[in-house]
Design a protein around this motif. Structure first.
Motif, PDB file in Angstrom:
ATOM      1  N   GLN A  52       0.832  -1.208   0.000  1.00  0.00           N
ATOM      2  CA  GLN A  52       0.000   0.000   0.000  1.00  0.00           C
ATOM      3  C   GLN A  52       0.865   1.257   0.000  1.00  0.00           C
ATOM      4  OE1 GLN A  52      -2.496  -0.719   3.418  1.00  0.00           O
ATOM      5  NE2 GLN A  52      -4.165  -1.515   2.152  1.00  0.00           N
ATOM      6  N   ASN A  53       1.974   1.240   0.727  1.00  0.00           N
ATOM      7  CA  ASN A  53       2.895   2.380   0.724  1.00  0.00           C
ATOM      8  C   ASN A  53       3.512   2.580  -0.656  1.00  0.00           C
ATOM      9  OD1 ASN A  53       2.405   2.958   3.403  1.00  0.00           O
ATOM     10  ND2 ASN A  53       4.164   1.815   4.143  1.00  0.00           N
ATOM     11  N   GLN A  55       2.051   1.760  -3.486  1.00  0.00           N
ATOM     12  CA  GLN A  55       0.970   2.309  -4.305  1.00  0.00           C
ATOM     13  C   GLN A  55       0.819   3.803  -4.058  1.00  0.00           C
ATOM     14  OE1 GLN A  55      -2.263  -0.245  -3.069  1.00  0.00           O
ATOM     15  NE2 GLN A  55      -2.123  -1.458  -4.944  1.00  0.00           N
ATOM     16  N   ASN A  56       0.923   4.219  -2.807  1.00  0.00           N
ATOM     17  CA  ASN A  56       0.856   5.651  -2.485  1.00  0.00           C
ATOM     18  C   ASN A  56       2.023   6.405  -3.105  1.00  0.00           C
ATOM     19  OD1 ASN A  56      -1.477   5.293  -1.007  1.00  0.00           O
ATOM     20  ND2 ASN A  56      -0.408   5.117   0.942  1.00  0.00           N
ATOM     21  N   VAL A  58       3.683   5.600  -5.875  1.00  0.00           N
ATOM     22  CA  VAL A  58       3.437   5.703  -7.316  1.00  0.00           C
ATOM     23  C   VAL A  58       2.394   6.777  -7.594  1.00  0.00           C
ATOM     24  CG1 VAL A  58       2.508   4.479  -9.322  1.00  0.00           C
ATOM     25  CG2 VAL A  58       4.185   3.363  -7.852  1.00  0.00           C
ATOM     26  N   SER A  59       1.333   6.822  -6.813  1.00  0.00           N
ATOM     27  CA  SER A  59       0.302   7.856  -6.993  1.00  0.00           C
ATOM     28  C   SER A  59       0.877   9.249  -6.769  1.00  0.00           C
ATOM     29  CB  SER A  59      -0.853   7.624  -6.027  1.00  0.00           C
ATOM     30  OG  SER A  59      -1.499   6.428  -6.312  1.00  0.00           O
ATOM     31  N   SER A  60       1.750   9.381  -5.785  1.00  0.00           N
ATOM     32  CA  SER A  60       2.360  10.689  -5.500  1.00  0.00           C
ATOM     33  C   SER A  60       3.281  11.128  -6.627  1.00  0.00           C
ATOM     34  CB  SER A  60       3.154  10.635  -4.199  1.00  0.00           C
ATOM     35  OG  SER A  60       2.311  10.325  -3.126  1.00  0.00           O
ATOM     36  N   GLU A  62       2.925  10.285  -9.707  1.00  0.00           N
ATOM     37  CA  GLU A  62       2.100  10.499 -10.895  1.00  0.00           C
ATOM     38  C   GLU A  62       1.292  11.799 -10.802  1.00  0.00           C
ATOM     39  OE1 GLU A  62      -1.693   8.061 -11.306  1.00  0.00           O
ATOM     40  OE2 GLU A  62      -0.343   7.110 -12.730  1.00  0.00           O
ATOM     41  N   ALA A  63       1.050  12.277  -9.594  1.00  0.00           N
ATOM     42  CA  ALA A  63       0.182  13.436  -9.384  1.00  0.00           C
ATOM     43  C   ALA A  63       0.633  14.698 -10.122  1.00  0.00           C
ATOM     44  CB  ALA A  63       0.032  13.709  -7.894  1.00  0.00           C
ATOM     45  N   ARG A  66      -0.271  14.323 -13.814  1.00  0.00           N
ATOM     46  CA  ARG A  66      -1.719  14.442 -14.024  1.00  0.00           C
ATOM     47  C   ARG A  66      -2.177  15.896 -13.912  1.00  0.00           C
ATOM     48  NH1 ARG A  66      -5.386  10.406 -13.878  1.00  0.00           N
ATOM     49  NH2 ARG A  66      -4.539   8.323 -13.769  1.00  0.00           N
ATOM     50  N   GLY A  82     -11.307   7.306 -15.618  1.00  0.00           N
ATOM     51  CA  GLY A  82     -10.345   8.104 -14.873  1.00  0.00           C
ATOM     52  C   GLY A  82      -9.213   8.680 -15.704  1.00  0.00           C
TER      53      GLY A  82
END
Length: 98
Positions: A52-53, A55-56, A58-60, A62-63, A66, A82
């Motif tokens: 989960q960390n 995944q967070n 990767v999302s950070s 990518e932000a 985006r 999305g």
């Protein structure tokens, strides 16, 4: 090449933090030979938190991309599944690699 799950997650996290491409690392993994799976519930929960960390992380990472694409776009912030449509200001060469 034989990989231990904890070491693989550590290497993946290090590559992401350093801004390196993780695909060469992931391409060398023989997923059916991955070892080091947790043997108990406590280990499984720790592994889940670690994933989960990641995944967070990767999302950070990518932000900002985006946000930039949304700012360059025509103002529409929502798209099917999305996705964010690419703005016309990007070149064709970049569009082909995205």
């Amino acid at each position: 090449m034989l990989h231990a799950l904890p070491a693989l997650l550590h290497d993946l996290e290090a590559k992401l933090i350093a801004g390196e491409d993780p695909l060469p690392l992931l391409a060398t993994v023989r997923w059916q030979e991955l070892i080091g799976w947790p043997a108990d519930l406590e280990g499984a929960q720790a592994l889940r938190r670690r994933v989960q960390n990641l995944q967070n992380l990767v999302s950070s990472l990518e932000a900002p991309l985006r946000a930039t694409l949304m700012k360059l776009g025509d103002g529409g912030t929502y798209a099917p599944r999305g996705g964010v449509p690419l703005p016309a200001t990007l070149s064709v060469r970049i569009q082909q690699h995205v």
